[in-house]
Design an enzyme around this catalytic site. Structure first.
Site, PDB file in Angstrom:
ATOM      1  N   GLN A  17      44.300  25.005  27.700  1.00 56.00           N
ATOM      2  CA  GLN A  17      44.684  24.159  28.853  1.00 56.00           C
ATOM      3  C   GLN A  17      43.550  23.174  29.198  1.00 56.00           C
ATOM      4  OE1 GLN A  17      46.716  25.417  32.616  1.00 56.00           O
ATOM      5  NE2 GLN A  17      44.648  25.524  33.413  1.00 56.00           N
ATOM      6  N   GLY A  38      37.418  33.976  39.483  1.00 60.38           N
ATOM      7  CA  GLY A  38      37.342  32.787  38.618  1.00 60.38           C
ATOM      8  C   GLY A  38      37.593  31.533  39.445  1.00 60.38           C
ATOM      9  N   HIS A  39      38.676  31.558  40.257  1.00 61.90           N
ATOM     10  CA  HIS A  39      38.961  30.405  41.122  1.00 61.90           C
ATOM     11  C   HIS A  39      37.796  30.176  42.090  1.00 61.90           C
ATOM     12  CE1 HIS A  39      43.362  31.591  40.515  1.00 61.90           C
ATOM     13  NE2 HIS A  39      43.295  30.353  40.066  1.00 61.90           N
ATOM     14  N   GLN A  44      55.947  24.523  34.268  1.00 61.67           N
ATOM     15  CA  GLN A  44      55.125  25.060  33.188  1.00 61.67           C
ATOM     16  C   GLN A  44      55.510  26.487  32.782  1.00 61.67           C
ATOM     17  OE1 GLN A  44      51.446  24.638  35.657  1.00 61.67           O
ATOM     18  NE2 GLN A  44      50.797  26.515  34.640  1.00 61.67           N
ATOM     19  N   LYS A  81      38.687  30.168  30.897  1.00 61.96           N
ATOM     20  CA  LYS A  81      39.635  31.258  30.554  1.00 61.96           C
ATOM     21  C   LYS A  81      40.896  30.687  29.927  1.00 61.96           C
ATOM     22  CE  LYS A  81      42.458  33.832  32.488  1.00 61.96           C
ATOM     23  NZ  LYS A  81      43.852  33.638  32.173  1.00 61.96           N
TER      24      LYS A  81
HETATM   25  O1  PAF Z   1      45.664  27.102  35.513  1.00 66.58           O
HETATM   26  C1  PAF Z   1      46.523  27.007  36.416  1.00 66.58           C
HETATM   27  O2  PAF Z   1      46.500  27.728  37.415  1.00 66.58           O
HETATM   28  C2  PAF Z   1      47.628  25.968  36.258  1.00 66.58           C
HETATM   29  O3  PAF Z   1      48.020  25.830  34.938  1.00 66.58           O
HETATM   30  C3  PAF Z   1      47.281  24.603  36.888  1.00 66.58           C
HETATM   31  C4  PAF Z   1      46.113  23.954  36.175  1.00 66.58           C
HETATM   32  C5  PAF Z   1      46.942  24.788  38.359  1.00 66.58           C
HETATM   33  C6  PAF Z   1      48.474  23.653  36.784  1.00 66.58           C
HETATM   34  O4  PAF Z   1      49.584  24.150  37.448  1.00 66.58           O
END
Ligand code: PAF
Length: 285
Positions: A153, A36-37, A61, A149
């Site tokens: 967010q 995904g990344h 978070q 995904k």
């Molecule tokens: O989706 C993520 O990996 C995290 O929530 C992010 C957007 C890098 C913020 O820390």
């Protein structure tokens, strides 16, 4: 591939590159890179003069310390993967650099964060919005890339960008799935082999929901009930939430007359997985 740790250094470089007329793209990550990344990084590379990946496991978070401690880490592997897809620069600050002593400023997105992930993980989106706002200020991208995904967010980040008049474009790219439908996620690394076999149940439930909407079913509750049955038939799975929502406001929908998003969060053993499907309603004949 250059690696920068210090916010000030990153900020100065971004400013210089922008003065030179370069277009900057950013993919924010917490590492443990998966397909995904990589899809985000490839797109960022293709669409910008300089592609930046941030690598920062954001303590703000995580609502639970054990969840932060269990978050998978593989910096060596991450650097190799980032280099292989052509990332130009990795911004990898420490927690102390992002939140130095005396730190006390946070970003809150309101209505959009009250339900679903926001309700299950108190403070989660405050941490996400804050770190993403800081990354945008430090890296100064023209475009930033997020995966569908993490559906809620992505909407929260888009809302924040709009509400704070931030000068960049947020690009959301589709979910990447493994062969059996499991959505790529860093958290999949924590699944035991038995749990990995159970995990595609999220996708099965989403597929069933999608098929019912496409067949013309309009009652959300009946569809959610079918999804529950599918998931509950898997002994290792425990539902956190399942929802059928308006795709932008994320409020629950009862009658499906236009596009909806199905959101779900399910524990597979000790790992909590999320997934979603955006479903269009077929045009009336
Ligand atoms: O989706 C993520 O990996 C995290 O929530 C992010 C957007 C890098 C913020 O820390």
């Amino acid at each position: 591939m250059q690696v920068i740790e210090y916010p000030k250094k990153m900020q100065e470089l971004s400013e210089q590159l922008r003065r030179e007329g370069k277009i900057l793209g950013l993919v924010p990550t917490m590492g443990a890179l998966h397909e995904g990344h990589l899809s985000l990084l490839r797109r960022c590379r293709a669409e910008n003069d300089l592609s930046v990946m941030s690598l920062f496991v954001n303590p703000a978070q995580f609502d639970r310390k054990d969840d932060l401690a269990a978050y998978p880490q593989d910096w060596e592997g991450d650097f190799k993967k980032a280099e292989a897809v052509g990332v130009d620069l990795v911004y990898a600050p420490t927690a102390g650099m992002m939140y130095p002593e005396g730190y006390q400023t946070y970003v809150e997105v309101e209505a959009l964060t009250r339900r679903w992930e926001g309700a299950s993980r108190p403070g989660h989106f405050r941490g996400v919005a804050t770190v993403v706002a800081k990354l945008f200020t430090i890296v100064k991208p023209h475009q930033a890339y997020f995966g569908q995904k993490d559906y809620q967010q992505a909407l929260v980040v888009q809302r924040m960008v709009q509400d704070l008049n931030l000068d960049l474009e947020v690009i959301i790219l589709p979910i990447i799935r493994e062969e059996d439908g499991l959505a790529s996620s860093s958290r999949n690394w924590n699944l035991s082999p038995e749990e990995r076999c159970a995990a595609p149940v999220l996708y099965k439930a989403l597929q069933a929901a999608e098929a019912r909407v496409r067949a013309g079913e309009q009652g959300a509750e009946a569809i959610l009930e079918r999804m529950r049955e599918i998931i509950e038939a898997e002994p290792l799975a425990e539902i956190d939430y399942i929802a059928c929502c308006h795709p932008m406001r994320l409020e629950p929908v009862e009658r499906i007359t236009e596009s909806v998003v199905f959101l779900l969060a399910v524990w597979i053993g000790r790992t909590r997985l999320i997934d979603n499907a955006l479903v269009e309603v077929p045009a009336q004949a």
